[in-house]
Design an enzyme around this catalytic site. Sequence first.
Site, PDB file in Angstrom:
ATOM      1  N   SER A  85       6.411 -16.055  19.514  1.00  0.00           N
ATOM      2  CA  SER A  85       6.342 -14.720  18.919  1.00  0.00           C
ATOM      3  C   SER A  85       4.977 -14.466  18.314  1.00  0.00           C
ATOM      4  O   SER A  85       4.336 -15.363  17.796  1.00  0.00           O
ATOM      5  CB  SER A  85       7.411 -14.549  17.840  1.00  0.00           C
ATOM      6  OG  SER A  85       7.261 -13.261  17.261  1.00  0.00           O
ATOM      7  N   ASN A 109      13.878 -11.194  17.487  1.00  0.00           N
ATOM      8  CA  ASN A 109      13.564  -9.874  18.036  1.00  0.00           C
ATOM      9  C   ASN A 109      14.584  -8.824  17.602  1.00  0.00           C
ATOM     10  O   ASN A 109      14.224  -7.674  17.365  1.00  0.00           O
ATOM     11  CB  ASN A 109      13.494  -9.930  19.570  1.00  0.00           C
ATOM     12  CG  ASN A 109      12.214 -10.582  20.050  1.00  0.00           C
ATOM     13  OD1 ASN A 109      11.607 -11.374  19.333  1.00  0.00           O
ATOM     14  ND2 ASN A 109      11.788 -10.278  21.253  1.00  0.00           N
TER      15      ASN A 109
END
Length: 516
Positions: free
Chosen positions: A139, A215
């Site tokens: 990420s 997410n």
Amino acid sequence: MNNDAPPADVGLIGLAVMGRNLALNIADHGYQVAAYNRTASVTDEFVSDNPPEVFGDTGGGLVPCSTLEGFIAALKTPRIIIVLVKAGPAVDTVCNALIDAGLSPDDIVIDGGNSLWTDTIRREKDYRGRLIFFGSGVSGGEVGARFGPSLMPGGDENAWTRLKPIWESISAKVDPDTGKPMENASPGKPVSGGEPCTTYIGPNGAGHYVKMVHNGIEYADMQLICEAYQILRTSCGMTPVEIGDVFSTWNEGDLDSYLMEITADILKQGDPTTGKPIVDVILDAAGMKGTGTWTAINALNLAVPAATITEAVFARGMSALKDERVKASKILAGPEGIPGGGSNDQPSGDAGEQFIATVHDALYCAKICAYAQGFQLMSAAQVEYDWKFNFGEIARIWRGGCIIRARFLQKITEAYQRAPNLDNLLLDDYFRARIEAAQSGWRQVVAHAALSGIPTPAFASALAYYDSYRTETLPANLLQAMRDFFGAHTYERVDEERGKVFHLDWSGDRSEAEMS
Ligand code: NBP
């Protein structure tokens, strides 16, 4: 391939945005990286754009490879190969091509893409004996990949031992004293010291699962910020720049986060063409790539009330109905006949400042709920899929590098360090007290939005989540009675042991019987 080059320490397949930046990051940390892309011209261009000087005196560099056979030959054995190609069938195409090109069973192939965690579970099994398939969430987007992402590795624990030094060196680093990300890396000059934003998450699909939930939380976090913006814009008549200034101030306090920082920046940006605020010329139709939807589907499958995350996905879906909404805005009345909602009664002066403070509180409380839901989901998943998560560690590795990095995550780490088996983040003393102090503003904002016709699906769902979670008796007793009435689905009694079920003969003599 350059035959004079020393054998590479690690290989990287897929040189699009993520792959090329991760390759540079790895090389910055002193590793020789064999680089391969399906379209060979991409590899050539990438390597010629990044000559050895880019990596200073780190000792790292790139080894261009034009064939998979050459790529395999360039790597030290047992090999470590990172794949960053489009999630989906391309990952299997690459694995099978690597096997055909001569990969060995003890070579590790790390899928760093946004793969669906169930695919990672399947691949880990399917490729056993041919290669060691390992999944890792990555990420932080382009900049994170280049200068330090948050990495969520999942797979065989022995493979992790081999991967760990690389993952720890390239991940984002957090200052152990302040809990804040250290962001002073530049090409050829990696950050030294600090706590790495990576930890072993668990076997098979665990890393990709946790990245998916990350997410999902990101969807909620973004939607909540957008709702705060919408309320300030509609109810206070503030300009984007004024709201950007407010968000910059919030970014110095409890709400300090990467998303708050970039939102303040975006709101102060003018359109290079028209000079209007850029936000006013961007079409209000959100896109999505699937990870939020996967989180919502998983929450529904596990019956975990991750309502704010799910609402954030629905909010994107609603935004995408742009043409319909334009038509509906001319037909459907809001409160007091204001089409599309909105309030004419704008607070100003002290009242305005006070209103802004309530929006801050609403955002803070709702954000706590979104994170509570994400952790609650992971808690249910670890039971369902036979993982054992360390939630303090997960919050810890999200403090730097990733999109949801925030000061707030330090508090979540501390909450799980105090109580590793905490049922819900809302029950932690720190968060409980913070919500207690700020909930009045949150309630006022949700009520104000409802009365003014301003859509706040995430603020409102978070409040409903909080109120539902703290309510001893929900009307599910009535619901169970209905289910028993029409479908003989049975119910439990408050005065009997859990697990004993009863049915009332609703269409007969209304006697009750214990059912087996
Ligand atoms: P993309 O997801 O756009 O994929 C493009 C890369 O995949 C190119 O290198 C392309 O090679 C390669 N590729 C494809 Br498409 N099909 C292939 C195949 N059958 N065999 C071999 N290579 C193939 O790249 P990205 O945006 O860098 O993302 C990579 C992964 O990281 C994705 O899973 C993405 O979801 C994830 N991710 C992205 C971000 C982000 O901010 N972009 C953030 C976090 C995670 P070609 O050049 O020959 O077409």
